[in-house]
Design an enzyme around this catalytic site. Structure first.
Site, PDB file in Angstrom:
ATOM      1  N   VAL A   1       0.842  -1.195   0.000  1.00  0.00           N
ATOM      2  CA  VAL A   1       0.000   0.000   0.000  1.00  0.00           C
ATOM      3  C   VAL A   1       0.871   1.235   0.000  1.00  0.00           C
ATOM      4  CG1 VAL A   1      -1.836   1.250   1.200  1.00  0.00           C
ATOM      5  CG2 VAL A   1      -1.763  -1.258   1.283  1.00  0.00           C
ATOM      6  N   CYS A   2       0.653   2.136  -0.956  1.00  0.00           N
ATOM      7  CA  CYS A   2       1.342   3.422  -1.038  1.00  0.00           C
ATOM      8  C   CYS A   2       2.855   3.196  -0.986  1.00  0.00           C
ATOM      9  CB  CYS A   2       0.830   4.355   0.059  1.00  0.00           C
ATOM     10  SG  CYS A   2       1.267   6.098  -0.172  1.00  0.00           S
TER      11      CYS A   2
END
Length: 651
Positions: free
Chosen positions: A383-384
């Site tokens: 994530v990210c």
């Protein structure tokens, strides 16, 4: 008609005498106001040390190659910087005309004033000089004409229907407040139109928009007591108690919250109970991360596990936010053996932790995951910034011929930074170097500084909204789990921060061999496992078109999914969400716009589509494990573990 788009309290009895408290608070406010810590422009001041480096980096000395006629972007910068300088000086701002109805004239004046009149370049600049002078003069005339129409009561400027700042009936029924709102909105429009008329490349335009947004949102009349009829009405109704509460809140924030208005009441959210509550255990720990294995809730589970890498910039529980709103819980309920990385919150003592260290620690977690589950494969989800780390780790594994990764999922992760974005535009070469110097000095980029930067990317929603609520209305912010997570910040060690900045500023992950990790040169084309890439349609941090670029960057088959909502809400997107939707397109054309033109919208959450996509990459069903961990990796403690709850180190 013209519409303009917007860019803890203790209750007291109304019969009590709060004179002494009010005087005490006013005295403290006066003292702090003289230092620029609080006041109508207070939230800008905590950002000075951060943004000053940004502003200075855009105003660097010209190199031999750059000597000559300034670009339109440089001229716009100069004008905006001068306007910002006025905003950061509360005592002189109104006098200089940088705040209030004269702001548009000031901006145009600053723009004209900063057109250079160098005698050596003047002959070559005559045409542009005339054009820029005409633009500045024309804008000043339009701004003045707009204010005259407002004063005469004939202006057709109206707030956008979704702009909550001007929804009080006083802004339509009261002629004075109607003119106050229209004056501000016309000024906002004049600044926006001035920027639109500048000949700027996309990256420069985003930077100028960002700076202009700081100016225009700061000047909103609702940020000031006299310009906020709701606040004045409440002050009268409570006989001044709301103002005393607001002053108390402001002083408390100046002392305990870095001068920023408190966004959320975080007290109801308790680790392991109301957040990060999915049952599990820490089964592995090194100095950088803990590995959490979650308890299965089905009789049988898929044999190939899922290992999730959250961003190092925030804590992992956005993916396990609350029962019924947890991606972890959703995966476990569908029979997936799910494990989570929980990054340690570093301090100055860990300044030298860099990308090599984080990838090494992550690979140790993959080793533990495979040994615990008894297979030689795993699915990885990042994530990210965790997606960037996963991509680097997977490229390293590909370079050494290790095929342990069966599939890769990337949620709101940008690997190719060529797509213009506000965040990307702030990570240009000079700005990147300024931020790197800042973290090098303290040994880390603090979570507090990161939080301020992200808040000022949406100042109206994440700064001034709470300024008005907490200080002018004297109210306590509401309890909201997403905002509580957002404010539960983490630090980045200087080493990792430098590596991330270099990858973004140089867009090095798109260049074969430009990044070296653990002794291997990386090429993302060698990552040939199937990939699942999620972008979010209103994401202001990792724009979906930037996420889409991973389709061509990675070497394997890639499924791209466009979720509704923004950066965080796309992650917290449970099944049955009536507001949720996502777009799918089996084709992957070169252009993101072409992809969207051919995509089909589906109601609901992409979570359900992801668990279906993951099925063929997760092996057969096997009996659930009788216990968590194994002999080599016994449970250390119950989830959510130690690293999540440790206090954030400070410099």
């Amino acid at each position: 008609m013209t519409t303009v788009n917007p860019r803890p309290t203790r209750p007291a009895s109304r019969t009590e005498d709060h004179t002494s408290e009010l005087l005490e608070a006013l005295t403290a406010m006066e003292q702090m106001g003289s230092m620029g810590a609080i006041g109508p422009l207070g939230p800008i001041n905590p950002m000075d040390s951060i943004f000053q480096e940004f502003l200075e980096s855009t105003d660097s000395q010209p190199t031999e190659e750059s000597v000559g006629e300034p670009t339109p972007g440089q001229l716009a910068y100069d004008a905006l910087i001068e306007t910002l300088d006025g905003i950061n000086e509360p005592k002189s701002a109104s006098r200089n005309g940088t705040v209030g109805p004269a702001g548009a004239v000031a901006f145009a004046r600053n723009l004209g004033r900063n057109i250079p009149l160098n005698k050596n370049t003047a002959p070559d600049m005559t045409k542009n000089l005339v054009n820029w002078t005409a633009l500045a003069a024309g804008r000043a005339m339009k701004a003045t004409a707009g204010q005259i129409r407002v004063a005469a009561g004939v202006s057709d400027v109206e707030p956008h229907p979704k702009d909550r700042r001007f929804q009080d009936e006083a802004f339509t029924a009261n002629p004075i407040y109607r003119r106050v709102a229209q004056s501000y909105l016309d000024l906002h429009r004049q600044i926006d139109e001035t920027i639109d008329e500048l000949e700027l490349d996309e990256s420069t335009r985003l930077r100028v928009d960002f700076l202009a947004g700081l100016v225009t949102e700061t000047m909103a009349p609702t940020n000031h007591l006299l310009g906020n009829p709701r606040a004045l009405r409440k002050a009268a109704e409570t006989k001044g108690v709301s103002l005393a509460n607001g002053l108390r809140n402001a002083v408390d924030d100046a002392v305990n919250n870095g001068g920023m208005p408190l966004m959320v009441d975080s007290e109801p959210f308790i680790p392991g109970e109301t957040k990060a509550a999915t049952p599990g255990a820490v089964v592995f720990r090194n100095e950088i991360l803990e590995l959490i294995q979650y308890e299965p809730t089905t009789d049988q589970v898929r044999e190939v596990p899922v290992l999730i890498s959250p961003p190092q910039i925030n804590k992992f529980y956005v993916l396990d936010l609350a029962p019924g709103r947890s991606l972890v819980e959703h995966a476990v309920s569908h029979g997936y053996q799910t494990l989570m990385v929980s990054w340690r919150n570093p301090g100055p003592a860990q300044a030298d932790w860099d990308l090599n260290d984080y990838v090494r620690a992550l690979l140790e977690a993959t080793d533990a995951t495979m040994e615990i589950t008894g297979v030689d494969k795993l699915n990885m989800l990042g994530v990210c910034a965790g997606g960037m780390t996963n991509a680097v780790a997977q490229a390293h594994l590909a370079a050494i011929g290790d095929q342990r990764v069966n599939s890769a999922s990337f949620l709101v992760s940008v690997l190719d930074w060529d797509e213009p974005s506000t965040l990307g535009s702030l990570l240009s070469g000079p700005t990147a170097e300024a931020l790197k110097r800042r973290s090098e000095t303290s040994g880390m980029l603090s979570g507090e500084d990161l939080g301020k930067v992200f808040a000022f990317m949406r100042p109206n929603d994440l700064v001034w909204n709470y300024w008005a609520n907490n200080y002018l209305m004297g109210e306590k912010p509401a309890a909201y789990d997403v905002l509580a997570w957002n404010c539960d910040s983490t630090n980045l060690p200087a080493g990792l921060h430098h590596d991330f900045m270099d990858m973004a500023a140089g867009n090095t992950l798109t260049k074969s061999g430009a990044v070296e990790v653990l002794g291997t040169e990386l090429d993302l084309k060698q990552v040939t496992c199937p990939s699942y890439v999620v972008g979010a349609v209103t994401d202001h941090i990792t724009p979906w078109k930037g996420c889409y670029r991973s389709v061509d960057l990675l070497g394997g088959d890639t499924e791209f999914v466009l979720s509704s909502q923004g950066h965080i809400q796309a992650l917290v997107n449970p099944s049955g969400n009536p507001k949720g939707s996502y777009h799918l397109n089996p084709a992957t054309p070169e252009s993101a716009d072409e992809w969207l033109d051919g995509a089909t919208k589906h109601p609901g959450s992409w979570w359900d589509h992801w668990v279906e996509w993951l099925t063929p990459h997760s092996g057969e069903f096997v009996d659930r494990p009788v216990s968590l961990g194994n002999d080599s990796f016994p449970p250390i403690m119950a989830a959510p573990g130690q690293y999540l709850v440790e206090e954030r180190p400070t410099a």
